[in-house]
Design a protein around this motif. Structure first.
Motif, PDB file in Angstrom:
ATOM      1  N   PRO A 103     -37.234  59.088 -26.809  1.00 15.80           N
ATOM      2  CA  PRO A 103     -36.631  58.373 -27.944  1.00 15.80           C
ATOM      3  C   PRO A 103     -35.446  59.123 -28.563  1.00 15.80           C
ATOM      4  O   PRO A 103     -34.564  58.499 -29.164  1.00 15.80           O
ATOM      5  CB  PRO A 103     -37.792  58.247 -28.950  1.00 15.80           C
ATOM      6  N   GLN A 104     -35.394  60.448 -28.373  1.00 17.87           N
ATOM      7  CA  GLN A 104     -34.278  61.220 -28.924  1.00 17.87           C
ATOM      8  C   GLN A 104     -32.968  60.948 -28.187  1.00 17.87           C
ATOM      9  O   GLN A 104     -31.899  61.323 -28.685  1.00 17.87           O
ATOM     10  CB  GLN A 104     -34.597  62.727 -28.880  1.00 17.87           C
ATOM     11  N   ILE A 105     -33.054  60.313 -27.005  1.00 14.76           N
ATOM     12  CA  ILE A 105     -31.811  59.840 -26.377  1.00 14.76           C
ATOM     13  C   ILE A 105     -31.812  58.309 -26.328  1.00 14.76           C
ATOM     14  O   ILE A 105     -31.092  57.697 -25.529  1.00 14.76           O
ATOM     15  CB  ILE A 105     -31.567  60.471 -24.979  1.00 14.76           C
ATOM     16  N   HIS A 147     -45.499  68.681 -30.670  1.00 13.83           N
ATOM     17  CA  HIS A 147     -44.261  68.187 -31.290  1.00 13.83           C
ATOM     18  C   HIS A 147     -43.695  67.021 -30.469  1.00 13.83           C
ATOM     19  O   HIS A 147     -43.297  65.993 -31.029  1.00 13.83           O
ATOM     20  CB  HIS A 147     -43.257  69.346 -31.380  1.00 13.83           C
ATOM     21  N   GLU A 148     -43.660  67.187 -29.131  1.00 15.56           N
ATOM     22  CA  GLU A 148     -43.061  66.145 -28.276  1.00 15.56           C
ATOM     23  C   GLU A 148     -43.947  64.905 -28.173  1.00 15.56           C
ATOM     24  O   GLU A 148     -43.429  63.780 -28.178  1.00 15.56           O
ATOM     25  CB  GLU A 148     -42.746  66.715 -26.888  1.00 15.56           C
ATOM     26  N   VAL A 149     -45.256  65.086 -28.083  1.00 18.69           N
ATOM     27  CA  VAL A 149     -46.153  63.918 -28.043  1.00 18.69           C
ATOM     28  C   VAL A 149     -46.025  63.141 -29.363  1.00 18.69           C
ATOM     29  O   VAL A 149     -46.015  61.909 -29.372  1.00 18.69           O
ATOM     30  CB  VAL A 149     -47.614  64.327 -27.738  1.00 18.69           C
ATOM     31  N   GLY A 203     -38.201  73.757 -34.943  1.00 17.69           N
ATOM     32  CA  GLY A 203     -36.942  73.057 -35.098  1.00 17.69           C
ATOM     33  C   GLY A 203     -37.035  71.777 -34.301  1.00 17.69           C
ATOM     34  O   GLY A 203     -38.034  71.540 -33.601  1.00 17.69           O
ATOM     35  N   CYS A 204     -36.018  70.928 -34.408  1.00 22.72           N
ATOM     36  CA  CYS A 204     -36.023  69.673 -33.673  1.00 22.72           C
ATOM     37  C   CYS A 204     -34.561  69.298 -33.416  1.00 22.72           C
ATOM     38  O   CYS A 204     -33.749  69.359 -34.337  1.00 22.72           O
ATOM     39  CB  CYS A 204     -36.698  68.585 -34.500  1.00 22.72           C
ATOM     40  N   LEU A 205     -34.239  68.927 -32.185  1.00 22.53           N
ATOM     41  CA  LEU A 205     -32.843  68.629 -31.865  1.00 22.53           C
ATOM     42  C   LEU A 205     -32.318  67.417 -32.632  1.00 22.53           C
ATOM     43  O   LEU A 205     -31.111  67.240 -32.744  1.00 22.53           O
ATOM     44  CB  LEU A 205     -32.673  68.427 -30.352  1.00 22.53           C
ATOM     45  N   SER A 206     -33.214  66.606 -33.199  1.00 24.86           N
ATOM     46  CA  SER A 206     -32.772  65.462 -34.013  1.00 24.86           C
ATOM     47  C   SER A 206     -32.544  65.852 -35.471  1.00 24.86           C
ATOM     48  O   SER A 206     -32.111  65.015 -36.275  1.00 24.86           O
ATOM     49  CB  SER A 206     -33.790  64.323 -33.923  1.00 24.86           C
TER      50      SER A 206
HETATM   51 NI    NI Z   1     -38.186  67.189 -31.976  1.00 28.41          NI
END
Ligand code: NI
Length: 181
Positions: free
Chosen positions: A52-54, A138-140, A95-98
């Motif tokens: 979903p982040q892309i 975090h990813e799930v 952290g989170c890339l979003s």
């Molecule tokens: Ni994240």
């Protein structure tokens, strides 16, 4: 393979909070998605990235928590991941890339057992601890439309939102300066 744009919060909070659909078959399209996720994650750089982040609301994520100085890496591909068991607690600064620039302590399970499908369509189970366990959770969460803000206490979440607003405002200023320069 292609480096894709990473969707940021809050501009893309609609996609980022969508519960993603399971993958039915690991076909070329899904393998392409896996490869794009991995390339985008390494480019960022980050230790995990979820579809979903892309902008793809499918249950696919990639994780690599190995030392970036170490050649080769240790890429985990998790398609339709299910967390089977958890134990212990661990506090990690996530952290989170979003959420560029935001790092906050989050409490998670210290150990997890996850079942997932890999890039070849094979089911497997993985026992993880420490940072890998944190990254899996975090990813799930991303695949369930849950952002790490929601895993913080109310007080921490309020402070994190304030910090993040400041960080983004500063980033916007720097971008404008670049444009003018
Ligand atoms: Ni994240």
């Amino acid at each position: 393979m292609a480096i894709r744009d990473i969707l940021l919060y809050p501009e893309h909070s609609d996609v980022l909070t969508t519960e993603c659909d399971p993958v039915e078959t690991v076909d070329d399209e899904v393998r392409q998605l896996v490869d794009d996720l991995a390339e985008t994650m390494y480019d960022a750089p980050g230790i995990g990235l979820a579809a979903p982040q892309i902008g793809v609301t499918k249950r696919v994520t990639v994780i690599d928590v190995s030392d970036p100085e170490q050649p080769g890496g240790d890429l985990h591909v998790l398609i339709n991941p299910e967390i089977l068991e958890t134990s212990g607690t661990i506090t990690w600064e996530e952290g989170c890339l979003s959420f560029p620039g935001l790092y906050q302590e989050v409490e998670r399970s210290e150990n997890v057992t996850v079942r997932a499908t890999d890039r070849d369509g094979e089911r497997y189970e993985l026992e993880a601890e420490g940072i890998l366990a944190v990254a899996i959770q975090h990813e799930v969460d991303h695949l369930d439309g849950i952002l790490f803000l929601e895993r913080m206490s109310r007080l921490k979440r309020r402070l994190a939102r304030k910090d993040y607003k400041k960080i983004r405002a500063r980033m916007a200023e720097e971008t404008n300066e670049d444009v003018e320069a």
